[in-house]
Design a protein around this motif. Structure first.
Motif, PDB file in Angstrom:
ATOM      1  N   ASN A 105      -2.266  -5.412  -0.702  1.00  0.00           N
ATOM      2  CA  ASN A 105      -3.484  -4.615  -0.707  1.00  0.00           C
ATOM      3  C   ASN A 105      -3.937  -4.254  -2.118  1.00  0.00           C
ATOM      4  O   ASN A 105      -5.138  -4.094  -2.373  1.00  0.00           O
ATOM      5  CB  ASN A 105      -3.292  -3.340   0.122  1.00  0.00           C
ATOM      6  N   ARG A 152      -8.756  -5.593   0.548  1.00  0.00           N
ATOM      7  CA  ARG A 152      -7.803  -4.501   0.332  1.00  0.00           C
ATOM      8  C   ARG A 152      -7.253  -3.941   1.641  1.00  0.00           C
ATOM      9  O   ARG A 152      -6.073  -3.572   1.732  1.00  0.00           O
ATOM     10  CB  ARG A 152      -8.469  -3.372  -0.472  1.00  0.00           C
ATOM     11  N   HIS A 153      -8.080  -3.879   2.659  1.00  0.00           N
ATOM     12  CA  HIS A 153      -7.661  -3.249   3.913  1.00  0.00           C
ATOM     13  C   HIS A 153      -7.467  -4.305   4.998  1.00  0.00           C
ATOM     14  O   HIS A 153      -8.428  -4.922   5.447  1.00  0.00           O
ATOM     15  CB  HIS A 153      -8.693  -2.210   4.362  1.00  0.00           C
ATOM     16  N   PHE A 155      -5.851  -4.299   8.637  1.00  0.00           N
ATOM     17  CA  PHE A 155      -5.240  -3.501   9.691  1.00  0.00           C
ATOM     18  C   PHE A 155      -4.879  -4.340  10.919  1.00  0.00           C
ATOM     19  O   PHE A 155      -4.332  -3.818  11.891  1.00  0.00           O
ATOM     20  CB  PHE A 155      -6.182  -2.361  10.106  1.00  0.00           C
ATOM     21  N   ASN A 178       3.265  -2.614   7.040  1.00  0.00           N
ATOM     22  CA  ASN A 178       3.889  -1.338   7.379  1.00  0.00           C
ATOM     23  C   ASN A 178       4.552  -1.406   8.747  1.00  0.00           C
ATOM     24  O   ASN A 178       3.918  -1.776   9.734  1.00  0.00           O
ATOM     25  CB  ASN A 178       2.824  -0.239   7.378  1.00  0.00           C
ATOM     26  N   HIS A 185       2.821   5.747   4.949  1.00  0.00           N
ATOM     27  CA  HIS A 185       2.008   4.778   4.243  1.00  0.00           C
ATOM     28  C   HIS A 185       0.860   4.301   5.127  1.00  0.00           C
ATOM     29  O   HIS A 185       0.898   4.433   6.345  1.00  0.00           O
ATOM     30  CB  HIS A 185       2.867   3.578   3.822  1.00  0.00           C
ATOM     31  N   ASP A 186      -0.178   3.743   4.478  1.00  0.00           N
ATOM     32  CA  ASP A 186      -1.296   3.170   5.220  1.00  0.00           C
ATOM     33  C   ASP A 186      -0.774   2.072   6.137  1.00  0.00           C
ATOM     34  O   ASP A 186       0.078   1.274   5.755  1.00  0.00           O
ATOM     35  CB  ASP A 186      -2.331   2.597   4.248  1.00  0.00           C
ATOM     36  N   ASN A 187      -1.316   2.028   7.342  1.00  0.00           N
ATOM     37  CA  ASN A 187      -0.787   1.121   8.364  1.00  0.00           C
ATOM     38  C   ASN A 187      -1.365  -0.291   8.205  1.00  0.00           C
ATOM     39  O   ASN A 187      -2.010  -0.822   9.107  1.00  0.00           O
ATOM     40  CB  ASN A 187      -1.086   1.685   9.759  1.00  0.00           C
ATOM     41  N   TYR A 188      -1.104  -0.887   7.045  1.00  0.00           N
ATOM     42  CA  TYR A 188      -1.588  -2.236   6.777  1.00  0.00           C
ATOM     43  C   TYR A 188      -0.709  -3.267   7.474  1.00  0.00           C
ATOM     44  O   TYR A 188       0.521  -3.144   7.516  1.00  0.00           O
ATOM     45  CB  TYR A 188      -1.582  -2.518   5.272  1.00  0.00           C
ATOM     46  N   HIS A 208       5.473  -3.656   0.405  1.00  0.00           N
ATOM     47  CA  HIS A 208       4.496  -2.587   0.644  1.00  0.00           C
ATOM     48  C   HIS A 208       5.131  -1.213   0.519  1.00  0.00           C
ATOM     49  O   HIS A 208       4.530  -0.303  -0.045  1.00  0.00           O
ATOM     50  CB  HIS A 208       3.812  -2.727   2.002  1.00  0.00           C
TER      51      HIS A 208
END
Length: 288
Positions: A105, A152-153, A155, A178, A185-188, A208
């Motif tokens: 990301n 970048r994102h 999901f 994730n 953390h962001d749920n990437y 990550h």
């Protein structure tokens, strides 16, 4: 996975380095107040850690290196960071060590940067999950699966696109994402441990999360953490895994790469009767 040659028995075996979250040329936000010599060392620390990766790979004579995302700290990928990274990749190229890279990301493929070509030993995964095939010098066949973030994102459950392809001695998944149980953390690119287990791979090289974590031992599902702590929240030893896989067992050796280690220290100030005495206690602790 074994083959006989005369009276000797040969076992299929590979070794590699698994690293992630290099964050090269991180600006080290909030640390400019430090003395110049200390701040400059901190600024250089991600590159020092990178050199540790390449020197370890060469010393251990590994078959390949995996870098599981966020090699660069920002989507602009500074020329300084790219140039320093390329120099280290050339060292590996001279030793015939291939490198397999996914971008995460922070250094996604849609960023804007001046492109610097990498040597031919560097293999970068594209924006959709793909399989790369490696034939080692000893004749083992390895399938490596992965993708780089297109933006970048991400999901989506990209894990659903990891499909095992027969015809290899070892299958290794590379994923920057994730684990769904994690909330810090962001749920990437979310996944669960059971998702990975169902893929029936031999090793999962994750990235990550900046904290080292072993989510499973059989097969190994590993977050190595980042290679260099960048602030007080990223405390403790940071590094990489040197992994040896065979049909009988797996050996995972954590190796420290960080040039600077952040630690939290508690100072007993009960004896201090003034701020000056408290200051002296802190300075004594720092210098000890």
């Amino acid at each position: 996975m074994e083959k006989r040659c005369g009276k000797e028995l040969f076992m299929k075996k590979i070794s590699f380095i698994h690293a992630a979250d290099l964050h090269l040329d991180s600006p080290m936000v909030g640390l400019k107040h430090l003395p110049t010599n200390i701040f400059m060392r901190i600024k250089e620390s991600t590159f020092t850690a990178l050199k540790q990766i390449t020197s370890t790979a060469i010393y251990q004579q590994v078959d390949f290196v995996i870098l599981a995302g966020d090699l660069f700290d920002g989507e602009d990928r500074s020329l300084r960071a790219q140039s320093r990274f390329r120099s280290e990749m050339l060292k590996l190229a001279e030793k015939g060590i291939p490198v397999y890279i996914i971008h995460g990301n922070h250094d996604h493929l849609n960023g804007s940067w001046v492109h610097l070509d990498m040597p031919s030993n560097v293999h970068i995964f594209k924006s959709e999950v793909e399989t790369k095939v490696l034939h080692t010098k000893d004749g083992e066949i390895i399938h490596l699966y992965g993708f780089s973030y297109p933006t970048r994102h991400v999901f989506d459950r990209k894990i659903d696109d990891y499909i095992k392809k027969e015809g290899a001695d070892f299958h290794i998944g590379i994923l920057h994402g994730n684990e769904s149980a994690g909330v810090e953390h962001d749920n990437y690119a979310p996944f669960t441990v059971n998702d990975l287990l169902r893929k029936d791979f031999d090793y999962w090289a994750l990235g990550h999360i900046h904290k080292r974590a072993i989510l499973s031992n059989n097969p190994p599902i590993i977050y190595p953490g980042n290679i260099q702590g960048r602030n007080k929240k990223e405390s403790g030893s940071k590094g990489i895994y040197h992994v040896t896989l065979s049909e009988h067992d797996t050996k995972m050796n954590f190796l420290e790469t960080s040039d600077i280690i952040w630690e939290e220290v508690v100072v007993d100030a009960s004896s201090a009767k003034s701020f000056h005495e408290l200051l002296l206690l802190c300075q004594t602790t720092i210098n000890s």
